[in-house]
Design an enzyme around this catalytic site. Structure first.
Site: not given
Ligand code: G1P
Ligand code: ZN
Length: 540
Positions: A19, A110-111, A123, A274, A276, A278-279, A361, A373, A493
Site C-alpha cells: 500500500r 481497503s478502508h 495484493k 468498507d 473493498d 470485506d469489513r 476486532e 473477511k 494500536r
C-alpha cells in the site's frame, strides 16, 4: 517484451500486500516492478487463470490494463476481470475458488481514502482464494530487492465495461459480472425467504456502501433479492475518491449512519462496509455492536442459517480481538484459535477444517465460504438470525451478555507518529515485560505479560513479535502493536478489554468500564512521552 526497471528497496508489503500513495504507484516502472515480483515468485503459471479486480478507486483501471498485459507476457492462459474493473475482495476470493484460478490480483487500499494523492494497493491471493501466506510475501519482497526487468505484452487497452470473452497477446480475457456469482453464493448460505418475509413485514434495513465497492452488491442482494427499501441504501455508487471520505465503516467515518441509528426514526438494523467490501459495521436501533461482540454473537447463532445448520468446526479470532468468542467456543465445545492480526493466518485453519467462523476486532468477520473477511456476509448472517429469532438487535445483544457476560472493549489508535518513536516505545515496553508480573498498576495487578508468537497448528510455522500482551488479574487485558497497513509514519494500536460477568453492571459506558485499563496503558507504555500525543487519533 522485456523492459528494464530498478529495484525498490522500500516496498516491504504489510499484512495486506503493498500500500502506497497513488503517485508512488505512478512512478515509471514501480507498479510493473511489483507485479513482476509477484509473478516471478509463483511457480507454474503457464496457461493458468488469473483473477483481476479492484475496489474502483482512482488508478484502478490503469493498473488493471497493465496487469492484463503483464499476465499475457508472463504466460497466463486466461484472465478473469470484473466488469468496470470491479470486484469486492470477498467476491474476488469466491471467483478464484469457483474458477479454479491459480490466484488473483486485488487492487485496493481497503478502508483508506482514494484519489489522485490518496492511497492505492495491490495484493496477491492464492488458489484457495486467500491472501498470500508469509512465505510467499517474503519471496515477493525478496524479489523486489533484485528485480531489473519486467515482461509486458503490447496490445490496446481492453474494454473493461463490456461483458464478454476477448483474445489478446495469446491470452483469453473474460470480462465477468462482478456481482451475480457472489450473490448466488450468499443465497446458498442464508435463508433469503425468511429475510424477505422479515423485510416485507416492516423490518427496516439501512446500509451505507460509503461510495465504495459494495454499492452494486447491496443493490442486487439487499434491494433486488431481499426487498430492502432503496432509499435506505446510501452512497451505493462507487466513486474513485469515495466522495472524498474514508470508506472506513467505523463510528467516525460512518457517523451519518450511526446518528440515524441512534435517532428517533432509526431503522431496525444498520450496516456499512468498507472500500473493498470485506469489513462490516453493525448497528442496531440504539446500539452499536462491537466487532468482537458481533463475532461472538454470530458464532453463537450461526446454526440458525442454512449454510451453518450442522454447527461450527471451530472459531478463530485475531489475538487483539476480545475474548468474547472464546466463551462461545467453550460453550459449543469447539476449537478456539488465536492468530496474529491479518486474515492470511485464518487460511490454513479454514482449509484444514479447523474452524468455520473467524473474525477480527477491526470489523472483519467471515467464514469458510471464501478465504477473506466478508462485509455483506456478516450483514446477511445478522439478518438471517434476526429473521429466525424475531428479536431486536438490542435484545439479541443483551441476551448474549446475560448468558456469557459482557466484554468491554476499545481500541485507541495513534496514527502517523514518528516511526523511530513508535519503535522505541515498543522496545522499551518489551524490555520490561519480564518484570511486570505481580506489578501493581493503579487498581490492577499484572498477572502475565508476553510478546505474542503464533504456532500455526496446520503447517507448524511460527510467527513472532505479533504484539505485546499484558494480562491483569480478574480478566482485563492490554495489547500494544504497530499497524502493518498504515501509509505514513507508524500507527500504534492499543487494545483494551475487560470482562464483566455481572449483568447488573452491563449498562456502564465502555470508557468508564475500561478506565483502569486505559490508565494502565499510559502508565506502562508512556505513550505521551514517546509520541508527544495527548490523545489517540481514533477511538473505536
Ligand atoms: C488492520 C487491522 C487488521 C486487518 C488489516 C487489513 O491491520 O488491524 O485486523 O486484518 O488492517 O484489513 P493493521 O493496520 O492493524 O496492521
Ligand atoms: Zn477492506
Amino acid at each position: 517484451m522485456n523492459r528494464t526497471v530498478s529495484p525498490f528497496p522500500d516496498q516491504k508489503p504489510g499484512t495486506s500486500g503493498l500500500r502506497k500513495k497513488v503517485p508512488v504507484f505512478q512512478a515509471p516502472g514501480y507498479t510493473e516492478a511489483f507485479i513482476q515480483s509477484i509473478f516471478d515468485s509463483l511457480e507454474g503459471i503457464e496457461g493458468e487463470t488469473l483473477v483481476i479486480g479492484g475496489d474502483g478507486r482512482f488508478y484502478n483501471r490503469e493498473v488493471i490494463q497493465t496487469a492484463i498485459r503483464m499476465a499475457a507476457a508472463n504466460g497466463f492462459g486466461r484472465v478473469l476481470v470484473g466488469q468496470g474493473g470491479i470486484l469486492s475482495t470477498p467476491a474476488a476470493s469466491h471467483l478464484i475458488r469457483k474458477a479454479k484460478a491459480f490466484g488473483g490480483l486485488i487492487l485496493s487500499a481497503s478502508h483508506n481514502p482514494g484519489g489522485p494523492t490518496e492511497d492505492f494497493g495491490i495484493k496477491y491471493n492464492i488458489s484457495n482464494g486467500g491472501p498470500a501466506p508469509e512465505k510467499l510475501t517474503d519471496a515477493i519482497y525478496a524479489r523486489t530487492q533484485t528485480i531489473d526487468h519486467y515482461k509486458i505484452a503490447e496490445f490496446d487497452d481492453m474494454d473493461l465495461d463490456r461483458i464478454g470473452v476477448f483474445e489478446a497477446g495469446g491470452m483469453t480475457i473474460e470480462v465477468v459480472d462482478p456481482v451475480t456469482d457472489y450473490a448466488d453464493l450468499m443465497e446458498t448460505l442464508f435463508d433469503f425467504d425468511a429475510i424477505r418475509t422479515l423485510v416485507a413485514g416492516g423490518f427496516r434495513v439501512a446500509f451505507d456502501a460509503m461510495h465504495a465497492v459494495t454499492g452494486p452488491y447491496a443493490r442486487e442482494i439487499l434491494v433486488r433479492r431481499l426487498g430492502v427499501d432503496p432509499a435506505l441504501v446510501f452512497n451505493a455508487t462507487p466513486l474513485e475518491d469515495f466522495g472524498g471520505h474514508h470508506p472506513d465503516p467505523n463510528l467516525v467515518h460512518a457517523k451519518a449512519l450511526y446518528d440515524l441509528m441512534m435517532g428517533p426514526d432509526a431503522p431496525d438494523f444498520g450496516a456499512a462496509s468498507d472500500g473493498d467490501g470485506d469489513r462490516n459495521l453493525i448497528i442496531g436501533r440504539g446500539i452499536f455492536v462491537t466487532p468482537s461482540d458481533s463475532l461472538a454473537m454470530l458464532a453463537a447463532d450461526a446454526h440458525l442459517a442454512p449454510g451453518y445448520k450442522d454447527g461450527l468446526k471451530g472459531i478463530a479470532r485475531s489475538m487483539p480481538t476480545s475474548g468474547a468468542a472464546d466463551r462461545v467456543a467453550a460453550k459449543l465445545g469447539v476449537e478456539m484459535h488465536e492468530t496474529p492480526t491479518g486474515w492470511k493466518f485464518f487460511g490454513n485453519l479454514l482449509d484444514a477444517g479447523r474452524c468455520t467462523i473467524c473474525g477480527e476486532e477491526s470489523a472483519g468477520t467471515g467464514s469458510d465460504h471464501v478465504r477473506e473477511k466478508d462485509g455483506l456476509w456478516a450483514v446477511l448472517l445478522w439478518l438471517n438470525i434476526l429473521a429466525v429469532r424475531q428479536l431486536s438487535v438490542m435484545d439479541i445483544v443483551r441476551d448474549h451478555w446475560a448468558d456469557y457476560g459482557r466484554t468491554y472493549y476499545s481500541r485507541h489508535d495513534y496514527e502517523a507518529i514518528e516511526t523511530a518513536a513508535a519503535n522505541a516505545l515498543v522496545a522499551a515496553l518489551e524490555q520490561r515485560l519480564g518484570s511486570l508480573p505481580g506489578h501493581q498498576v493503579g487498581s490492577l495487578t499484572v498477572e502475565k505479560a508476553d510478546s505474542f508468537s503464533y504456532h500455526d497448528p496446520v503447517d507448524g510455522s511460527v510467527s513472532r513479535n505479533q504484539g505485546l500482551r499484558i494480562f491483569f488479574k480478574g480478566g482485563a487485558r492490554l495489547v500494544f502493536r504497530l499497524s502493518g497497513t498504515g501509509t505514513s509514519g507508524a500507527t500504534l494500536r492499543v487494545y483494551m478489554e475487560r470482562h464483566e460477568p455481572d449483568a447488573s453492571r452491563h449498562d456502564q459506558e465502555t470508557l468508564t468500564a475500561l478506565a483502569p485499563v486505559i490508565e494502565a496503558a499510559e502508565a506502562l507504555a508512556e505513550i505521551r512521552k514517546w509520541t508527544g500525543r495527548d490523545a489517540p487519533t481514533v477511538i473505536t
